[in-house]
Design an enzyme around this catalytic site. Sequence first.
Site, mmCIF file in Angstrom:
data_model
loop_
_atom_site.group_PDB
_atom_site.id
_atom_site.type_symbol
_atom_site.label_atom_id
_atom_site.label_comp_id
_atom_site.label_asym_id
_atom_site.label_seq_id
_atom_site.Cartn_x
_atom_site.Cartn_y
_atom_site.Cartn_z
ATOM 1 N N LYS A 53 27.861 -75.163 -0.545
ATOM 2 C CA LYS A 53 28.591 -76.025 -1.495
ATOM 3 C C LYS A 53 27.655 -77.244 -1.387
ATOM 4 O O LYS A 53 27.415 -77.835 -2.731
ATOM 5 C CB LYS A 53 29.957 -76.332 -0.895
ATOM 6 C CG LYS A 53 30.871 -75.268 -1.128
ATOM 7 C CD LYS A 53 32.210 -75.333 -0.564
ATOM 8 C CE LYS A 53 33.048 -74.136 -0.695
ATOM 9 N NZ LYS A 53 34.216 -74.133 0.160
ATOM 10 N N GLN A 97 37.226 -77.540 4.578
ATOM 11 C CA GLN A 97 37.202 -76.246 4.653
ATOM 12 C C GLN A 97 38.227 -75.611 5.307
ATOM 13 O O GLN A 97 38.452 -75.783 6.292
ATOM 14 C CB GLN A 97 35.828 -76.037 4.995
ATOM 15 C CG GLN A 97 35.331 -74.233 4.762
ATOM 16 C CD GLN A 97 35.164 -73.958 3.750
ATOM 17 O OE1 GLN A 97 34.633 -74.267 2.762
ATOM 18 N NE2 GLN A 97 35.910 -72.590 3.450
ATOM 19 N N ASP A 120 39.939 -78.727 -4.736
ATOM 20 C CA ASP A 120 40.227 -77.395 -4.435
ATOM 21 C C ASP A 120 41.509 -77.049 -5.277
ATOM 22 O O ASP A 120 41.912 -75.930 -5.345
ATOM 23 C CB ASP A 120 40.566 -77.310 -3.394
ATOM 24 C CG ASP A 120 39.693 -76.407 -2.217
ATOM 25 O OD1 ASP A 120 38.974 -75.694 -3.073
ATOM 26 O OD2 ASP A 120 39.487 -76.397 -0.879
#
Length: 295
Positions: A53, A97, A120
């Site tokens: 990422k 995460q 997200d």
Amino acid sequence: MSATPIDGKAIAAALRARVAEETRALAARGVHPGLAVVLVGEDPASRVYVRNKAAQTVEAGMRSFEHRLPADTTQADLLALVATLNADDDVDGILVQLPLPAQIDAQTVIEAIAPDKDVDGFHPVNAGRLATGMPGLVPCTPLGAMMLIDTVRPDLSGLEAVVIGRSNIVGKPMAQLLLARSCTVTIAHSRTRDLPDVCRRADVLVAAVGRPEMVRGDWIKPGAVVIDVGINRVPNPAAEHDPAAKKTRLVGDVAFAEACAVAGAITPVPGGVGPMTIACLLANTLQAAKARRGI
Ligand code: NDP
């Protein structure tokens, strides 16, 4: 019949290139989108994701802020970091995460992220926006899956869609996106009765289960679009006679070879939905950067 392969790798590369181009245009106006990624602990898969990422964020011309915290980080410390990132004007997107260590409640952390930086798309405000048809940040994996469907079947109106899986991360938002495109949507899960028969109705079948090759060829309606979200690591049979071969390999939730003989179009694993997820994360960061500045 052999299904048209949907090349997620190429489609994701094209999306990343579009994001990079728009990022350059923003930079010329003095706007530099930034993504903060927070990793707690040493989960090996998460470390790889976070590294990828960060690398792709930089490649797209955006700022990447990485925060690595020890596995014994307290929930209070993580919430304090999230609060700092919420207040930091250089940060347009925040991604914590998952999974998080046991002492931290993931839902509490998700709800602490400012919804306008929630790239997200997991915050209840963004889930609610999606459910009510308002603009917002959409979870990356279903967003990417939808883009792949669009490449082969742009008009979905009136089609039967079946989503296997009802997680907040994939299944539910996927179903919302298909509903918004006027599909007749069925969400299947572990309690669904006669799953093969439910799947056979689907013009668009999305498998997001986490069970290697569960969906068989005879579950698929001829000509259907099949999107395989599953990422499952299984023993590699080739390793039995070839010591140089990798011990494991990745497979999806769909028995690919069987499905290819029936489906109209299908995503492979790897190289299908997977690459779209990070590309959509970058697209969401760009969207957040623009929205926060009223662009
Ligand atoms: P979850 O484990 O959160 O959800 C799995 C869903 O599958 C649940 O709703 C569960 O039902 C359902 N399910 C489990 N067993 C069966 C069964 N036998 N029959 C029907 N339904 C079943 O997983 P996620 O949604 O997070 O992820 C799903 C898959 O997608 C995983 O393989 C994951 O690795 C992959 N993934 C891939 C991403 C990518 O970038 N390509 C990103 C995110 C996930 P119930 O609710 O009843 O328990």
